[in-house]
Scaffold this motif. Structure first.
Motif, PDB file in Angstrom:
ATOM      1  N   VAL A  66       0.835  -1.198   0.000  1.00  0.00           N
ATOM      2  CA  VAL A  66       0.000   0.000   0.000  1.00  0.00           C
ATOM      3  C   VAL A  66       0.871   1.250   0.000  1.00  0.00           C
ATOM      4  O   VAL A  66       0.630   2.200  -0.745  1.00  0.00           O
ATOM      5  N   SER A  67       1.908   1.249   0.835  1.00  0.00           N
ATOM      6  CA  SER A  67       2.816   2.397   0.914  1.00  0.00           C
ATOM      7  C   SER A  67       3.448   2.678  -0.445  1.00  0.00           C
ATOM      8  O   SER A  67       3.583   3.834  -0.857  1.00  0.00           O
ATOM      9  N   ASN A  68       3.829   1.634  -1.161  1.00  0.00           N
ATOM     10  CA  ASN A  68       4.433   1.796  -2.476  1.00  0.00           C
ATOM     11  C   ASN A  68       3.441   2.373  -3.482  1.00  0.00           C
ATOM     12  O   ASN A  68       3.783   3.249  -4.288  1.00  0.00           O
ATOM     13  N   VAL A  69       2.197   1.883  -3.445  1.00  0.00           N
ATOM     14  CA  VAL A  69       1.171   2.381  -4.367  1.00  0.00           C
ATOM     15  C   VAL A  69       0.891   3.858  -4.109  1.00  0.00           C
ATOM     16  O   VAL A  69       0.799   4.665  -5.043  1.00  0.00           O
ATOM     17  N   ILE A  70       0.750   4.234  -2.836  1.00  0.00           N
ATOM     18  CA  ILE A  70       0.502   5.641  -2.501  1.00  0.00           C
ATOM     19  C   ILE A  70       1.683   6.506  -2.954  1.00  0.00           C
ATOM     20  O   ILE A  70       1.494   7.570  -3.549  1.00  0.00           O
TER      21      ILE A  70
ATOM     22  N   ILE B  40      12.631  10.168   8.982  1.00  0.00           N
ATOM     23  CA  ILE B  40      12.488  10.484   7.557  1.00  0.00           C
ATOM     24  C   ILE B  40      13.597  11.389   7.026  1.00  0.00           C
ATOM     25  O   ILE B  40      14.176  11.105   5.974  1.00  0.00           O
ATOM     26  N   PRO B  41      13.949  12.483   7.722  1.00  0.00           N
ATOM     27  CA  PRO B  41      15.014  13.355   7.184  1.00  0.00           C
ATOM     28  C   PRO B  41      16.341  12.642   6.978  1.00  0.00           C
ATOM     29  O   PRO B  41      17.129  13.032   6.105  1.00  0.00           O
TER      30      PRO B  41
ATOM     31  N   ARG C 284      12.129  12.916  -5.456  1.00  0.00           N
ATOM     32  CA  ARG C 284      10.710  13.023  -5.107  1.00  0.00           C
ATOM     33  C   ARG C 284      10.129  11.664  -4.751  1.00  0.00           C
ATOM     34  O   ARG C 284       9.352  11.524  -3.812  1.00  0.00           O
ATOM     35  N   LEU C 285      10.492  10.640  -5.523  1.00  0.00           N
ATOM     36  CA  LEU C 285       9.982   9.300  -5.250  1.00  0.00           C
ATOM     37  C   LEU C 285      10.495   8.785  -3.905  1.00  0.00           C
ATOM     38  O   LEU C 285       9.753   8.178  -3.128  1.00  0.00           O
ATOM     39  N   LEU C 286      11.760   9.058  -3.601  1.00  0.00           N
ATOM     40  CA  LEU C 286      12.334   8.672  -2.316  1.00  0.00           C
ATOM     41  C   LEU C 286      11.606   9.373  -1.180  1.00  0.00           C
ATOM     42  O   LEU C 286      11.257   8.755  -0.168  1.00  0.00           O
ATOM     43  N   LEU C 287      11.346  10.659  -1.351  1.00  0.00           N
ATOM     44  CA  LEU C 287      10.657  11.449  -0.336  1.00  0.00           C
ATOM     45  C   LEU C 287       9.241  10.917  -0.126  1.00  0.00           C
ATOM     46  O   LEU C 287       8.791  10.729   1.010  1.00  0.00           O
ATOM     47  N   SER C 288       8.542  10.643  -1.214  1.00  0.00           N
ATOM     48  CA  SER C 288       7.173  10.132  -1.133  1.00  0.00           C
ATOM     49  C   SER C 288       7.133   8.781  -0.429  1.00  0.00           C
ATOM     50  O   SER C 288       6.311   8.546   0.457  1.00  0.00           O
ATOM     51  N   LYS C 289       8.032   7.873  -0.802  1.00  0.00           N
ATOM     52  CA  LYS C 289       8.051   6.539  -0.177  1.00  0.00           C
ATOM     53  C   LYS C 289       8.413   6.628   1.301  1.00  0.00           C
ATOM     54  O   LYS C 289       7.839   5.923   2.130  1.00  0.00           O
TER      55      LYS C 289
ATOM     56  N   PHE D 215       1.710   9.606  -5.740  1.00  0.00           N
ATOM     57  CA  PHE D 215       1.877  10.979  -5.274  1.00  0.00           C
ATOM     58  C   PHE D 215       3.225  11.619  -5.621  1.00  0.00           C
ATOM     59  O   PHE D 215       3.381  12.826  -5.449  1.00  0.00           O
ATOM     60  N   TRP D 216       4.205  10.850  -6.103  1.00  0.00           N
ATOM     61  CA  TRP D 216       5.551  11.409  -6.252  1.00  0.00           C
ATOM     62  C   TRP D 216       5.607  12.608  -7.196  1.00  0.00           C
ATOM     63  O   TRP D 216       6.435  13.497  -7.045  1.00  0.00           O
ATOM     64  N   ASP D 217       4.682  12.657  -8.217  1.00  0.00           N
ATOM     65  CA  ASP D 217       4.686  13.792  -9.142  1.00  0.00           C
ATOM     66  C   ASP D 217       3.579  14.793  -8.831  1.00  0.00           C
ATOM     67  O   ASP D 217       3.277  15.675  -9.631  1.00  0.00           O
TER      68      ASP D 217
END
Length: 220
Positions: free
Chosen positions: A22-26, A106-107, A46-51, A30-32
């Motif tokens: 689910v986390s991967n799908v979200i 996260i940071p 962006r993808l790293l931040l979103s995941k 949302f990455w873009d």
């Protein structure tokens, strides 16, 4: 497509069974999103931040999470999408919750600058949301249904799944006693939610300098 889900699709509330996927799908949905492009210009960043963010967000914080799965798919329970409704949108995550759910990590995965930018932007958007809510008698007490996250897997978009799943999710909670509310920074989302019964209350230019120098708005 019918307003009812096909029998092979299940809107499951047992999110923990599917959490990593689910986390991967979200994240991939949302990455873009303008929220992430405002923080980072680089796609991989962006993808790293979103995941990183959606992996750490606890589903118990949303308290009404539902994953749309295809139980007849070739791979076990293909994730089609996810929706999360929050019952107290005016409440921010406490310092205790930040430590409890390890949000502070996260940071270290994404870089302090990227995380701070998206955290600042998210806070500005929520400040505007609280202003709007306090001016509306139906929203002022904060007990409205807040659609915090809603997405369809990128591989499943454009097939009518989003509309059908959204109507099914809303029907689970809509008793006519509370309004549904959300905010978005995506122009496409304004059209999508408008077609699904939501009314645009206000569109606000956010005082935030995006990574690429562009401006960003939020719509409620």
């Amino acid at each position: 497509m019918s307003d009812e889900l096909p029998p092979e699709w299940v809107l499951s509330s047992t999110v923990q069974d599917f959490k990593p996927r689910v986390s991967n799908v979200i994240a991939e949905a949302f990455w873009d999103d303008p929220l992430f492009t405002a923080a980072e210009t680089d796609k991989d960043a962006r993808l790293l931040l979103s995941k990183a963010i959606f992996t750490r967000i606890p589903y118990t914080f949303w308290d009404r999470s539902h994953t749309l799965v295809d139980k007849n798919s070739p791979t076990p329970h293909t994730i089609l999408g996810h929706g999360a409704i929050h019952h107290n949108a005016l409440k921010s995550m406490s310092l205790l919750e930040i430590f409890k759910y390890r949000m502070w990590t996260i940071p270290f995965r994404t870089g302090i600058r990227s995380f701070k930018r998206i955290a600042d932007l998210d806070e500005l958007a929520h400040v505007e949301m609280r202003k709007i809510a306090k001016q509306d008698p139906e929203l002022a007490d904060g007990t409205f249904y807040y659609l915090d996250v809603y997405c369809i897997s990128p591989s499943c978009q454009g097939k009518g799944i989003g509309t059908t799943a959204l109507q099914t999710l809303i029907a689970k909670y809509d008793k006519g006693d509370k309004p549904f509310f959300l905010w978005t920074a995506n122009e496409n989302n304004i059209r999508f939610y408008g077609k699904n019964g939501f009314e645009l209350v206000k569109k606000v230019d956010i005082p935030f300098k995006c990574a690429d120098g562009s401006k960003i708005f939020t719509a409620y």
